[in-house]
Design a protein around this motif. Sequence first.
Motif, mmCIF file in Angstrom:
data_model
loop_
_atom_site.group_PDB
_atom_site.id
_atom_site.type_symbol
_atom_site.label_atom_id
_atom_site.label_comp_id
_atom_site.label_asym_id
_atom_site.label_seq_id
_atom_site.Cartn_x
_atom_site.Cartn_y
_atom_site.Cartn_z
ATOM 1 N N GLN A 1 3.302 -11.123 -1.032
ATOM 2 C CA GLN A 1 2.221 -10.358 -0.428
ATOM 3 C C GLN A 1 2.682 -8.939 -0.133
ATOM 4 N N VAL A 2 1.728 -8.007 -0.156
ATOM 5 C CA VAL A 2 2.017 -6.600 0.127
ATOM 6 C C VAL A 2 1.343 -6.224 1.433
ATOM 7 N N GLY A 3 2.135 -5.810 2.428
ATOM 8 C CA GLY A 3 1.594 -5.414 3.723
ATOM 9 C C GLY A 3 1.102 -3.981 3.716
ATOM 10 N N ARG A 4 0.487 -3.557 4.820
ATOM 11 C CA ARG A 4 -0.113 -2.222 4.867
ATOM 12 C C ARG A 4 0.933 -1.120 4.887
ATOM 13 N N THR A 5 2.181 -1.434 5.263
ATOM 14 C CA THR A 5 3.238 -0.418 5.218
ATOM 15 C C THR A 5 4.060 -0.533 3.946
ATOM 16 N N GLY A 6 3.623 -1.389 3.011
ATOM 17 C CA GLY A 6 4.327 -1.540 1.744
ATOM 18 C C GLY A 6 5.391 -2.616 1.739
ATOM 19 N N ARG A 7 5.627 -3.257 2.863
ATOM 20 C CA ARG A 7 6.650 -4.300 2.903
ATOM 21 C C ARG A 7 6.183 -5.501 2.100
ATOM 22 N N LEU A 8 7.081 -6.034 1.260
ATOM 23 C CA LEU A 8 6.782 -7.194 0.430
ATOM 24 C C LEU A 8 7.292 -8.453 1.127
ATOM 25 N N THR A 9 6.383 -9.406 1.329
ATOM 26 C CA THR A 9 6.743 -10.639 2.020
ATOM 27 C C THR A 9 6.485 -11.836 1.127
ATOM 28 N N PRO A 10 7.537 -12.583 0.775
ATOM 29 C CA PRO A 10 7.327 -13.789 -0.032
ATOM 30 C C PRO A 10 6.767 -14.925 0.823
ATOM 31 N N VAL A 11 5.812 -15.647 0.263
ATOM 32 C CA VAL A 11 5.178 -16.763 0.970
ATOM 33 C C VAL A 11 5.286 -18.005 0.102
ATOM 34 N N ALA A 12 5.764 -19.089 0.689
ATOM 35 C CA ALA A 12 5.883 -20.361 -0.027
ATOM 36 C C ALA A 12 4.602 -21.171 0.156
ATOM 37 N N LEU A 13 4.016 -21.624 -0.965
ATOM 38 C CA LEU A 13 2.889 -22.554 -0.911
ATOM 39 C C LEU A 13 3.449 -23.971 -0.958
ATOM 40 N N LEU A 14 2.963 -24.831 -0.077
ATOM 41 C CA LEU A 14 3.583 -26.136 0.141
ATOM 42 C C LEU A 14 2.619 -27.281 -0.124
ATOM 43 N N GLU A 15 3.210 -28.422 -0.472
ATOM 44 C CA GLU A 15 2.436 -29.648 -0.386
ATOM 45 C C GLU A 15 2.066 -29.823 1.096
ATOM 46 N N GLU B 1 11.559 -1.127 -4.052
ATOM 47 C CA GLU B 1 12.737 -0.527 -3.431
ATOM 48 C C GLU B 1 13.304 -1.498 -2.411
ATOM 49 N N ARG B 2 14.621 -1.651 -2.388
ATOM 50 C CA ARG B 2 15.273 -2.548 -1.450
ATOM 51 C C ARG B 2 15.904 -1.769 -0.304
ATOM 52 N N ASP B 3 15.803 -2.313 0.894
ATOM 53 C CA ASP B 3 16.449 -1.755 2.076
ATOM 54 C C ASP B 3 17.147 -2.912 2.769
ATOM 55 N N GLY B 4 18.412 -3.154 2.367
ATOM 56 C CA GLY B 4 19.117 -4.325 2.865
ATOM 57 C C GLY B 4 18.413 -5.579 2.394
ATOM 58 N N PRO B 5 18.068 -6.508 3.316
ATOM 59 C CA PRO B 5 17.406 -7.751 2.905
ATOM 60 C C PRO B 5 15.909 -7.562 2.632
ATOM 61 N N LEU B 6 15.360 -6.375 2.929
ATOM 62 C CA LEU B 6 13.929 -6.145 2.819
ATOM 63 C C LEU B 6 13.574 -5.497 1.486
ATOM 64 N N ALA B 7 12.302 -5.612 1.109
ATOM 65 C CA ALA B 7 11.800 -4.985 -0.118
ATOM 66 C C ALA B 7 10.491 -4.282 0.194
ATOM 67 N N PHE B 8 10.281 -3.123 -0.469
ATOM 68 C CA PHE B 8 9.088 -2.325 -0.209
ATOM 69 C C PHE B 8 8.495 -1.819 -1.518
ATOM 70 N N CYS B 9 7.157 -1.687 -1.503
ATOM 71 C CA CYS B 9 6.455 -1.007 -2.584
ATOM 72 C C CYS B 9 6.296 0.451 -2.179
ATOM 73 N N PRO B 10 6.784 1.403 -3.004
ATOM 74 C CA PRO B 10 6.675 2.815 -2.641
ATOM 75 C C PRO B 10 5.327 3.429 -3.015
ATOM 76 N N GLY B 11 4.395 2.608 -3.491
ATOM 77 C CA GLY B 11 3.118 3.142 -3.961
ATOM 78 C C GLY B 11 2.263 3.754 -2.879
ATOM 79 N N GLY B 12 2.549 3.410 -1.600
ATOM 80 C CA GLY B 12 1.790 3.974 -0.496
ATOM 81 C C GLY B 12 0.310 3.670 -0.611
ATOM 82 N N LEU B 13 -0.507 4.641 -0.209
ATOM 83 C CA LEU B 13 -1.951 4.426 -0.189
ATOM 84 C C LEU B 13 -2.556 4.387 -1.583
#
Length: 698
Positions: A357-371, A440-452
Motif C-alpha cells: 500500500q502507498v500512504g499519503r506521505t509516500g511510505r510503502l507498507t506491505p500488508v499480508a492477506l491471510l486465511e 527509495e529506501r531509508d533504512g528498513p523503510l521504503a518510499f515512493c518519491p512520486g509525491g502528489l
Amino acid sequence: MSHVDESNPYLRDPPLEFEPVDSLSSAEAERRTEQLREAIREHDHRYYVEADPLIADRVYDLLFERLQELEAAFDLADPDSPTQRVGGEPVAELRTVEHTAPMLSIDQSGEAQDVREFDERVRRELSAEGFDATGYVCEPKFDGISLEAVYEEGRLQRAATRGDGREGDDVTAQVRAIPSIPQRLRGEYPDFLAVRGEVFMPKDGFRAHNRERIERGEEPFANPRNATAGTIRQLDPSVVADRPLDCFFYGIMAYEDADRDRPATQWDELQAFREWGFNVDDRAERVDDIEAAIDYRDELMADREDLNYEIDGVVIKVDDVAACEALGTTARSTRSAFAYKFPARTEVTTITDIVVQVGRTGRLTPVALLEPVQVGGVTVSRATLHNPGEIESLGVDVGDTVRVLRAGDVIPYIEEVVEDTSGSTFTFPDTCPVCDSPVERDGPLAFCPGGLACESQLERAIEHYVSRGGLDIEGLGPERITQLQEAGFLDSLADLYRLEAEELAELEGWGEKSAQNLVEEIDAAREPPLDSFLTAVSIPEVGGSTATELAAEFGSLEALINAQPEELEAVDDVGPIVAEKIQDFFDTPENRAALDELLDAGVDPESVDTDRSAAELDGLTFVFTGSLSVSRSDAQDLVEAHGANATGSVSGNTDYLVIGDNPGQRKQDDAAANDVPVLEENEFADVLADHGIEWPPA
C-alpha cells in the motif's frame, strides 16, 4: 436503597390500569408525569446499573408507554425525561466542544519492570513534595470510547467524546439514549460535576447485534470497540437507543460545590459515583503497594475471557487526589497513572498474498492477506508487515504459516513464521505499484518519491487536506473524493478550488444545496492560516505543533521553501531528520508543481508576524482557574503566544494565578502557600496591557 419517595405509586406493585387521559386535569397529569419519570429513572438504575430490578419488563413497558401518553397529551416534553432515550430528535452534525479539563492519555507498558519504575518515580517525587507513601486504585482498562459527561445542578448538560484531548464531538443527544448513563444524579451531588467514563458494547450485546445485522444482510462490526465508535457518532439518537451500549465511570474532571469538598481519594470518588447513580465497575480495587497492583493485573488477566466487556490491561492510579495534582501532567499524559497492558492475543494462519500500500506521505507498507482466523474473538484476514525491513527480518513470503497478534487488541501484525512453507522471502518491488516511480529506501523503510503526482498519494493527500487535521472542509469524505476522481473532477489538490456547484449537482447522490455548500466551504479555505496549510499538504513528519513552530519561525510559505537545513534545525521540534524530510518535500518537482498550482488557483496562506519582540511575557508562568470571559484554553494560548508558560497546577515556579468565576479552592490554597500573586480577570487584563497585549483576545 431507593432514591425515590417510597409512596410513589409507580415504584413497587404499580397499577397497570390507568384512568382515561381526558379525565385528568393539567395539574394532575403533571403530577402523575413527574411521579412516572422519577419511578422510571429508579427502575432504569436498578436494571442497568445494579442489575436488581424491582418490576418485570412487561410492567416497565406499560409505565413507559403511560409516560409517553401523558407527555404527548398535555405537551409535557422535557429533555431530561426517560422517554427522550428513545425519542430524541436527530442532529444535523456533531459539533466540536471544549472539555472542562484536558482528557489526557496515560503511559503504558506490558512489562512489570516498567510498572515498578513508575512506582519508584511516583514515590520519589511525592516524598520530595512531603507526601507519605500512597496506595493505588486499580481498574480494568476498558476497550471502548472515552467520554466526558457534564452535570449542572445534577442534570446532564453535555457529553463529548475525547477527540484530541482538548476538544471532542458533542454527543449529548446520543448519550441521553444510553440507559446506564444518568440524566439526573442521585443523592447529594455537587453543583457542577464533569466526569470521565468509557462507553462500550458488552460482549453478549455485541454478538446479538451482529447477528441481527447479518440477518438483515448488513456487514457485521469487526469488534465491540468499532461497534461502539460507529454507534456513538450516529446522528440519530434512536439508532443509539436500539444498540446495546453501556458505560463505566471512573474519574472526576471538574468539581465545584459551595458546601461539599471534592472526594480526597480516587477510591472515595468511585464510592461517590455509586451514590450519584453512575455505573462503576465492581472489579476496581484499592491496593497498598505496586506489587499488589501487579498481582491484581495478573488475576484480572486470568479472568479476562469471563468478563462481559473487552479490556486490554489495567490502569493503576495514585489514590490520593492531592498527590495526583502534585505529580502533575505532561503535554499528553497524566503522571499519576500507568496502564499495565496484557500480552496481545495470538493465533496461527497462512499468508495467501502480500500487497504493498502507498500512504499519503509516500511510505510503502506491505500488508499480508491471510486465511481468516479468529484472534481474541475477532476475525482477522489481513495484517501489517510494517516495512521491507520487517519482511527481511521475518523471512516471510506467500504460503508461509505465521503467528498473528493483535497489538493493543486492535491492529493485527505478524509476530513470527511458524512454518516456512514457501522456502523464500518476499521480494519487495523496486518501483511504486501505483505510479512506477523508483522506490527509495531509508533504512528498513521504503518510499515512493512520486509525491502528489502519485495517484494513491494524491487521493490520501486530498482526504487529509480536507480533514479536520487539515483545513477542516466539511462535506468531502473519502467516498465523495473517490467519486469526484472517477468523474474526472479531481486530478490534483488545486482542482478542489475549480469545482463548480452546477457540475457537482448532476452527480449521483448530490443536490443543489449540498453542492453549493461544498463549493462555499472550499472557497472559505482560500486563505488558510499558514500552520494549518503546512499540516494540510502532508509534509512528512510535520504535524500540527511542528507546523505552528515553522510558521512562527519563517512567517511565510516562500521563506520556508527557501530555508536552509541549519535554519530548519534551529526550530523547536525540528531535528536533522525532520529538516531533511521538509527540504526533500519542497525539492521534489511534483510537490513543488502541486504547490504552485494551488497558489495559481487562488490559495494564499496567511503570513505570520515573526517579530520576536512578541515574546513580551517571556519567562512568566501563569495558571488559570474558574470561568473567564473566554475559555481557559484561549487564555493559555494567548499567554503562550507571547512567550509565557501556562501550566495546570500552582507551584513555587508560578508567577500568577488568574481566577475567574467559581475558581478552584485548591489552586488558591496552593497560591497562598507558595506566595503566588492572585489576579482577578480585570487585574490580569491590566498586566497584559502593561505589556501591550489586548484582553480579551479577538
